[in-house]
Design a protein around this motif. Structure first.
Motif, PDB file in Angstrom:
ATOM      1  N   LYS A   1       0.816  -1.215   0.000  1.00 33.52           N
ATOM      2  CA  LYS A   1       0.000   0.000   0.000  1.00 33.52           C
ATOM      3  C   LYS A   1       0.850   1.266   0.000  1.00 33.52           C
ATOM      4  O   LYS A   1       0.584   2.222  -0.738  1.00 33.52           O
ATOM      5  CB  LYS A   1      -0.923  -0.022   1.222  1.00 33.52           C
ATOM      6  N   GLU A   2       1.896   1.266   0.826  1.00 37.50           N
ATOM      7  CA  GLU A   2       2.733   2.453   0.970  1.00 37.50           C
ATOM      8  C   GLU A   2       3.596   2.710  -0.256  1.00 37.50           C
ATOM      9  O   GLU A   2       3.950   3.855  -0.549  1.00 37.50           O
ATOM     10  CB  GLU A   2       3.618   2.315   2.205  1.00 37.50           C
ATOM     11  N   ARG A   3       3.947   1.670  -1.003  1.00 31.54           N
ATOM     12  CA  ARG A   3       4.842   1.824  -2.144  1.00 31.54           C
ATOM     13  C   ARG A   3       4.121   1.870  -3.485  1.00 31.54           C
ATOM     14  O   ARG A   3       4.764   1.903  -4.528  1.00 31.54           O
ATOM     15  CB  ARG A   3       5.875   0.691  -2.139  1.00 31.54           C
ATOM     16  N   ASN A   4       2.814   1.863  -3.454  1.00 31.00           N
ATOM     17  CA  ASN A   4       2.064   1.900  -4.704  1.00 31.00           C
ATOM     18  C   ASN A   4       1.925   3.316  -5.241  1.00 31.00           C
ATOM     19  O   ASN A   4       0.840   3.748  -5.629  1.00 31.00           O
ATOM     20  CB  ASN A   4       0.682   1.278  -4.502  1.00 31.00           C
ATOM     21  N   ASN A   5       3.013   4.071  -5.238  1.00 34.68           N
ATOM     22  CA  ASN A   5       3.001   5.413  -5.805  1.00 34.68           C
ATOM     23  C   ASN A   5       4.345   5.681  -6.478  1.00 34.68           C
ATOM     24  O   ASN A   5       5.356   5.089  -6.119  1.00 34.68           O
ATOM     25  CB  ASN A   5       2.713   6.465  -4.726  1.00 34.68           C
ATOM     26  N   PHE A   6       4.336   6.567  -7.429  1.00 37.67           N
ATOM     27  CA  PHE A   6       5.559   6.901  -8.157  1.00 37.67           C
ATOM     28  C   PHE A   6       5.375   8.251  -8.814  1.00 37.67           C
ATOM     29  O   PHE A   6       4.254   8.751  -8.993  1.00 37.67           O
ATOM     30  CB  PHE A   6       5.878   5.833  -9.213  1.00 37.67           C
ATOM     31  N   THR A   7       6.491   8.861  -9.185  1.00 36.25           N
ATOM     32  CA  THR A   7       6.459  10.146  -9.875  1.00 36.25           C
ATOM     33  C   THR A   7       6.784   9.934 -11.348  1.00 36.25           C
ATOM     34  O   THR A   7       7.767   9.289 -11.690  1.00 36.25           O
ATOM     35  CB  THR A   7       7.468  11.127  -9.256  1.00 36.25           C
ATOM     36  N   MET A   8       5.950  10.481 -12.218  1.00 37.70           N
ATOM     37  CA  MET A   8       6.159  10.388 -13.663  1.00 37.70           C
ATOM     38  C   MET A   8       5.815  11.735 -14.287  1.00 37.70           C
ATOM     39  O   MET A   8       4.742  12.288 -14.017  1.00 37.70           O
ATOM     40  CB  MET A   8       5.279   9.288 -14.265  1.00 37.70           C
ATOM     41  N   ASP A   9       6.753  12.257 -15.068  1.00 42.20           N
ATOM     42  CA  ASP A   9       6.574  13.566 -15.704  1.00 42.20           C
ATOM     43  C   ASP A   9       6.253  14.646 -14.681  1.00 42.20           C
ATOM     44  O   ASP A   9       5.449  15.553 -14.925  1.00 42.20           O
ATOM     45  CB  ASP A   9       5.461  13.510 -16.751  1.00 42.20           C
ATOM     46  N   GLY A  10       6.899  14.532 -13.520  1.00 41.85           N
ATOM     47  CA  GLY A  10       6.738  15.549 -12.484  1.00 41.85           C
ATOM     48  C   GLY A  10       5.469  15.430 -11.662  1.00 41.85           C
ATOM     49  O   GLY A  10       5.230  16.246 -10.767  1.00 41.85           O
ATOM     50  N   GLU A  11       4.640  14.411 -11.931  1.00 39.82           N
ATOM     51  CA  GLU A  11       3.398  14.237 -11.195  1.00 39.82           C
ATOM     52  C   GLU A  11       3.425  12.949 -10.379  1.00 39.82           C
ATOM     53  O   GLU A  11       3.973  11.937 -10.814  1.00 39.82           O
ATOM     54  CB  GLU A  11       2.203  14.202 -12.154  1.00 39.82           C
ATOM     55  N   LEU A  12       2.801  13.003  -9.185  1.00 37.63           N
ATOM     56  CA  LEU A  12       2.716  11.837  -8.315  1.00 37.63           C
ATOM     57  C   LEU A  12       1.491  11.020  -8.703  1.00 37.63           C
ATOM     58  O   LEU A  12       0.379  11.551  -8.801  1.00 37.63           O
ATOM     59  CB  LEU A  12       2.611  12.264  -6.857  1.00 37.63           C
ATOM     60  N   HIS A  13       1.692   9.742  -8.946  1.00 35.09           N
ATOM     61  CA  HIS A  13       0.599   8.849  -9.308  1.00 35.09           C
ATOM     62  C   HIS A  13       0.452   7.761  -8.250  1.00 35.09           C
ATOM     63  O   HIS A  13       1.431   7.271  -7.704  1.00 35.09           O
ATOM     64  CB  HIS A  13       0.874   8.195 -10.667  1.00 35.09           C
ATOM     65  N   TRP A  14      -0.802   7.365  -7.999  1.00 33.97           N
ATOM     66  CA  TRP A  14      -1.080   6.354  -6.983  1.00 33.97           C
ATOM     67  C   TRP A  14      -1.842   5.179  -7.587  1.00 33.97           C
ATOM     68  O   TRP A  14      -2.633   5.326  -8.502  1.00 33.97           O
ATOM     69  CB  TRP A  14      -1.917   6.941  -5.849  1.00 33.97           C
ATOM     70  N   GLN A  15      -1.590   4.020  -7.039  1.00 38.77           N
ATOM     71  CA  GLN A  15      -2.397   2.834  -7.277  1.00 38.77           C
ATOM     72  C   GLN A  15      -2.740   2.304  -5.893  1.00 38.77           C
ATOM     73  O   GLN A  15      -1.854   1.951  -5.134  1.00 38.77           O
ATOM     74  CB  GLN A  15      -1.596   1.812  -8.087  1.00 38.77           C
ATOM     75  N   HIS A  16      -3.996   2.283  -5.531  1.00 36.79           N
ATOM     76  CA  HIS A  16      -4.408   2.071  -4.143  1.00 36.79           C
ATOM     77  C   HIS A  16      -4.791   0.614  -3.877  1.00 36.79           C
ATOM     78  O   HIS A  16      -5.909   0.196  -4.203  1.00 36.79           O
ATOM     79  CB  HIS A  16      -5.566   2.992  -3.787  1.00 36.79           C
TER      80      HIS A  16
END
Length: 294
Positions: free
Chosen positions: A217-232
């Motif tokens: 849950k805590e690691r299901n996020n990343f930055t792409m093209d300067g934006e933070l994206h989440w997968q919950h």
């Protein structure tokens, strides 16, 4: 490359000590010898990673990979067994772990050839297995778009089943580990990257299933093209299972050192955009005008 996730999961489970006699694998088996695979017979799941295809059983491949067979395998179908096919022959003292990785939408998981696994059928199978005492506890990991819809408001909390979904009921999943120089595709789905990384690096005899869920849950996020994206990631069913059980009770208790277990994932795409993004990348990277037009 969803089958690559399944192959990787098999290698992790096997390395941790779960014997082949206790494992059933379903995969379409179209990657290793695919015309676009530059390394025939080899499948990788991370950039620069090891071959995860070697030794993977072929219990169900090709046209055998159907929702109907999947549910029959889970429930230890006698007809399939009589045909010489492997099924899960579990009983009231057994713990069962299931990992399913494919495309999804609202209350469905899409199998190859257009076949659909419906949420109501999956949850009914759980209920029937519980009634027949075919497990002590069952843990189910699902990687798919809108994966949470397979369990939300459908999976009871009193039938000894605990489920983790890669995404919320209305959320798309992400692919990860793009590799353009050699494979021209994504090598994994993000949910698989996360839970397999944890299973390769943690002491599973000391880590609870809930701790692994929190890791995902805590690691299901990343930055792409300067934006933070989440997968919950979500959890459903009997949540007490996750707090009481160690991951080793489902994935094996043998300690092993994995190669490249902590390589950070790179290159992301929404799963449903992957095919068009591959074509877009081909257009960007070729100087051949005819190829661009094609």
């Amino acid at each position: 490359m969803k089958w690559a996730d399944v192959y990787h999961a098999y290698q992790v489970i096997k390395a941790h000590g779960i014997p082949d006699e206790n494992i059933v694998v379903m995969h379409y088996d179209d990657i290793a010898q695919h015309p676009n695979n530059p390394d025939k017979g080899i499948v990788v799941n991370r950039v620069g990673g090891p071959d995860v295809y070697k030794g993977v059983p072929k219990h169900y491949i090709g046209k055998e990979v159907t929702p109907q067979n999947f549910l029959k395998v889970l429930q230890g179908d006698a007809t399939l067994k009589a045909q010489g096919k492997k099924v899960i022959e579990s009983g009231p003292n057994d713990r069962v772990f299931v990992y399913l990785d494919d495309h999804g939408a609202d209350e469905i998981v899409a199998f190859p050839n257009g076949d659909l696994l419906h949420a109501k059928d999956l949850n009914q199978a759980f209920k029937d297995m519980n009634t027949k005492k075919q497990f002590n506890h069952l843990v189910f990991y699902l990687a798919a778009c809108e994966a949470g819809s397979m369990f939300a408001k459908l999976l009871p909390n009193d039938i000894n089943v605990y489920a983790v979904s890669a995404t919320k009921p209305d959320e798309l999943g992400w692919k990860a580990n793009s590799e353009w120089k050699k494979y021209n595709t994504w090598l994994a789905v993000y949910f698989a990257v996360t839970w397999l990384e944890n299973s390769e690096t943690a002491d599973l005899t000391k880590e609870s299933v809930e701790t692994q869920f929190q890791y995902i849950k805590e690691r299901n996020n990343f930055t792409m093209d300067g934006e933070l994206h989440w997968q919950h990631a979500q959890e459903y069913g009997d949540l007490t299972i996750a707090n009481k059980a160690h991951v080793s009770e489902y994935m094996g208790d043998k300690k092993v050192q994995f190669d490249a277990a902590t390589v950070a994932p790179t290159g992301f795409s929404l799963s449903r955009d992957a095919a068009i993004n591959i074509v877009r990348k081909q257009i960007e990277t070729t100087d051949d005008f005819a190829a661009k037009q094609q």
